[in-house]
Scaffold this motif. Sequence first.
Motif, PDB file in Angstrom:
ATOM      1  N   SER A   1       0.898  -1.052  -0.079  1.00 31.91           N
ATOM      2  CA  SER A   1      -0.003  -0.061  -0.067  1.00 31.91           C
ATOM      3  C   SER A   1       0.980   1.050  -0.085  1.00 31.91           C
ATOM      4  CB  SER A   1      -0.933   0.229   1.049  1.00 31.91           C
ATOM      5  OG  SER A   1      -1.772  -1.193   1.103  1.00 31.91           O
ATOM      6  N   LEU A   2       0.237   2.387  -0.502  1.00 28.18           N
ATOM      7  CA  LEU A   2       0.899   3.657  -0.570  1.00 28.18           C
ATOM      8  C   LEU A   2      -0.266   4.656  -0.278  1.00 28.18           C
ATOM      9  CD1 LEU A   2       3.735   3.771  -3.474  1.00 28.18           C
ATOM     10  CD2 LEU A   2       3.958   3.928  -0.813  1.00 28.18           C
ATOM     11  N   ARG A   3       0.066   5.719   0.404  1.00 27.28           N
ATOM     12  CA  ARG A   3      -0.927   6.906   0.341  1.00 27.28           C
ATOM     13  C   ARG A   3      -0.439   8.211  -0.338  1.00 27.28           C
ATOM     14  NH1 ARG A   3      -3.262  10.343   5.503  1.00 27.28           N
ATOM     15  NH2 ARG A   3      -5.376  10.357   4.747  1.00 27.28           N
ATOM     16  N   LEU A   4      -1.235   8.671  -1.183  1.00 20.42           N
ATOM     17  CA  LEU A   4      -0.467   9.806  -2.022  1.00 20.42           C
ATOM     18  C   LEU A   4      -1.456  11.200  -1.502  1.00 20.42           C
ATOM     19  CD1 LEU A   4      -0.400   8.708  -5.678  1.00 20.42           C
ATOM     20  CD2 LEU A   4       1.419   8.372  -3.886  1.00 20.42           C
ATOM     21  N   SER A   5      -0.797  12.151  -1.252  1.00 22.99           N
ATOM     22  CA  SER A   5      -1.450  13.229  -0.978  1.00 22.99           C
ATOM     23  C   SER A   5      -1.418  14.382  -2.068  1.00 22.99           C
ATOM     24  CB  SER A   5      -0.834  13.832   0.509  1.00 22.99           C
ATOM     25  OG  SER A   5      -0.899  12.876   1.629  1.00 22.99           O
ATOM     26  N   CYS A   6      -2.347  15.165  -1.905  1.00 21.99           N
ATOM     27  CA  CYS A   6      -2.362  16.328  -2.930  1.00 21.99           C
ATOM     28  C   CYS A   6      -2.930  17.527  -2.229  1.00 21.99           C
ATOM     29  CB  CYS A   6      -3.146  16.161  -4.043  1.00 21.99           C
ATOM     30  SG  CYS A   6      -3.347  17.603  -5.157  1.00 21.99           S
ATOM     31  N   VAL A   7      -1.742  18.687  -1.903  1.00 23.65           N
ATOM     32  CA  VAL A   7      -2.302  19.525  -1.218  1.00 23.65           C
ATOM     33  C   VAL A   7      -2.297  20.912  -1.926  1.00 23.65           C
ATOM     34  CG1 VAL A   7      -1.599  21.025   1.028  1.00 23.65           C
ATOM     35  CG2 VAL A   7      -1.172  18.566   0.851  1.00 23.65           C
TER      36      VAL A   7
ATOM     37  N   ASP B   1     -10.400  32.510  -2.176  1.00 21.91           N
ATOM     38  CA  ASP B   1     -11.004  31.249  -2.732  1.00 21.91           C
ATOM     39  C   ASP B   1     -10.872  30.394  -1.533  1.00 21.91           C
ATOM     40  OD1 ASP B   1     -10.187  29.397  -5.949  1.00 21.91           O
ATOM     41  OD2 ASP B   1     -11.951  29.338  -4.563  1.00 21.91           O
ATOM     42  N   THR B   2     -11.671  29.084  -2.047  1.00 21.30           N
ATOM     43  CA  THR B   2     -11.745  27.910  -0.940  1.00 21.30           C
ATOM     44  C   THR B   2     -11.474  26.735  -1.513  1.00 21.30           C
ATOM     45  OG1 THR B   2     -13.466  26.910   0.568  1.00 21.30           O
ATOM     46  CG2 THR B   2     -14.516  28.160  -1.171  1.00 21.30           C
ATOM     47  N   PHE B   3     -10.962  25.843  -1.184  1.00 19.17           N
ATOM     48  CA  PHE B   3     -10.665  24.326  -1.824  1.00 19.17           C
ATOM     49  C   PHE B   3     -12.002  23.916  -2.099  1.00 19.17           C
ATOM     50  CE2 PHE B   3      -8.075  21.071  -3.133  1.00 19.17           C
ATOM     51  CZ  PHE B   3      -8.352  19.921  -2.431  1.00 19.17           C
TER      52      PHE B   3
ATOM     53  N   LYS C   1     -10.860   0.228  -9.233  1.00 16.39           N
ATOM     54  CA  LYS C   1     -12.075  -0.126  -8.318  1.00 16.39           C
ATOM     55  C   LYS C   1     -11.657  -1.050  -7.441  1.00 16.39           C
ATOM     56  CE  LYS C   1     -15.876   1.439 -11.171  1.00 16.39           C
ATOM     57  NZ  LYS C   1     -17.021   1.146 -12.073  1.00 16.39           N
ATOM     58  N   GLY C   2     -12.103  -0.716  -5.911  1.00 13.36           N
ATOM     59  CA  GLY C   2     -12.001  -1.762  -5.034  1.00 13.36           C
ATOM     60  C   GLY C   2     -10.607  -1.872  -4.273  1.00 13.36           C
ATOM     61  N   ARG C   3      -9.594  -1.158  -5.115  1.00 11.51           N
ATOM     62  CA  ARG C   3      -8.239  -1.251  -4.560  1.00 11.51           C
ATOM     63  C   ARG C   3      -7.794   0.214  -4.057  1.00 11.51           C
ATOM     64  NH1 ARG C   3      -4.028  -2.419  -7.569  1.00 11.51           N
ATOM     65  NH2 ARG C   3      -4.985  -1.454  -9.527  1.00 11.51           N
ATOM     66  N   PHE C   4      -8.344   1.316  -4.926  1.00  2.00           N
ATOM     67  CA  PHE C   4      -7.880   2.692  -4.383  1.00  2.00           C
ATOM     68  C   PHE C   4      -9.125   3.371  -3.849  1.00  2.00           C
ATOM     69  CE2 PHE C   4      -4.244   3.342  -8.098  1.00  2.00           C
ATOM     70  CZ  PHE C   4      -3.750   2.148  -7.743  1.00  2.00           C
ATOM     71  N   THR C   5      -8.834   4.136  -2.992  1.00  2.00           N
ATOM     72  CA  THR C   5      -9.857   5.076  -2.413  1.00  2.00           C
ATOM     73  C   THR C   5      -9.513   6.545  -2.577  1.00  2.00           C
ATOM     74  OG1 THR C   5     -10.417   3.203  -0.964  1.00  2.00           O
ATOM     75  CG2 THR C   5     -11.253   5.542  -0.375  1.00  2.00           C
ATOM     76  N   ILE C   6     -10.176   7.545  -3.011  1.00  3.33           N
ATOM     77  CA  ILE C   6      -9.883   8.992  -2.880  1.00  3.33           C
ATOM     78  C   ILE C   6     -10.661   9.404  -1.818  1.00  3.33           C
ATOM     79  CG2 ILE C   6     -11.691   9.298  -4.504  1.00  3.33           C
ATOM     80  CD1 ILE C   6      -9.611  11.478  -5.885  1.00  3.33           C
ATOM     81  N   SER C   7     -10.197  10.515  -1.169  1.00  4.94           N
ATOM     82  CA  SER C   7     -10.999  11.213   0.117  1.00  4.94           C
ATOM     83  C   SER C   7     -10.369  12.703  -0.058  1.00  4.94           C
ATOM     84  CB  SER C   7     -10.622  10.476   1.167  1.00  4.94           C
ATOM     85  OG  SER C   7      -9.298  10.364   1.509  1.00  4.94           O
ATOM     86  N   ARG C   8     -11.112  13.560   0.705  1.00  2.00           N
ATOM     87  CA  ARG C   8     -10.475  14.943   0.848  1.00  2.00           C
ATOM     88  C   ARG C   8     -10.764  15.418   2.249  1.00  2.00           C
ATOM     89  NH1 ARG C   8     -12.763  18.103  -3.799  1.00  2.00           N
ATOM     90  NH2 ARG C   8     -11.962  19.820  -2.829  1.00  2.00           N
ATOM     91  N   ASP C   9     -10.084  16.319   2.650  1.00  2.00           N
ATOM     92  CA  ASP C   9     -10.216  17.017   3.883  1.00  2.00           C
ATOM     93  C   ASP C   9     -10.203  18.443   3.742  1.00  2.00           C
ATOM     94  OD1 ASP C   9      -8.832  17.027   7.243  1.00  2.00           O
ATOM     95  OD2 ASP C   9      -9.864  18.221   6.206  1.00  2.00           O
ATOM     96  N   ASN C  10     -11.343  19.163   3.210  1.00  3.92           N
ATOM     97  CA  ASN C  10     -11.129  20.617   2.850  1.00  3.92           C
ATOM     98  C   ASN C  10     -10.684  21.450   3.960  1.00  3.92           C
ATOM     99  OD1 ASN C  10     -12.415  19.979   0.300  1.00  3.92           O
ATOM    100  ND2 ASN C  10     -14.439  20.166   0.917  1.00  3.92           N
ATOM    101  N   ALA C  11     -10.741  21.167   5.141  1.00  2.00           N
ATOM    102  CA  ALA C  11     -10.010  21.997   5.997  1.00  2.00           C
ATOM    103  C   ALA C  11      -8.564  22.098   5.880  1.00  2.00           C
ATOM    104  CB  ALA C  11     -10.744  21.704   7.646  1.00  2.00           C
ATOM    105  N   LYS C  12      -8.147  21.122   5.343  1.00  2.00           N
ATOM    106  CA  LYS C  12      -6.474  21.083   5.196  1.00  2.00           C
ATOM    107  C   LYS C  12      -6.290  21.198   3.880  1.00  2.00           C
ATOM    108  CE  LYS C  12      -5.593  17.875   8.993  1.00  2.00           C
ATOM    109  NZ  LYS C  12      -5.115  16.566   9.327  1.00  2.00           N
TER     110      LYS C  12
END
Length: 128
Positions: free
Chosen positions: A16-22, A29-31, A67-78
């Motif tokens: 596994s790996l976890r990528l981040s995009c900041v 503006d707002t993310f 599908k089923g292996r990768f999961t995208i998520s977001r934290d708008n506060a960050k």
Amino acid sequence: VQLQASGGGLAQAGGSLRLSCVASISSEDTFSNYGVAWFRQAPGKEREFITAISWSGASTYYMEPVKGRFTISRDNAKNAVYLQMNSLRPEDTAVYYCAADSSVIHSELASQSAYAYWGQGTLVTVSS
């Protein structure tokens, strides 16, 4: 908007790996105005869409190979979007790019031209 992708590296098949995009965004503006996607480009191949997430995070979209292996998520506060990659395969080896736009519509999610802002890419290498 400036995007910074990170988290790539070397993983073994099945790992596994976890990528981040900041995102760096102006104070006016707002993310949460932006839909965000991840694309990848394997050696010798064209860049391809793999997943996207709506501005609120309520809707996500995946291409079949992940599908089923990768999961995208977001934290708008960050001002951040994440890509959790599990059960990695050698064919997942690629440079991964995040992209964002405030006007992307559902029918254009997979289109590179729909995104005005791009991160610099982070290399993921999966060994067999």
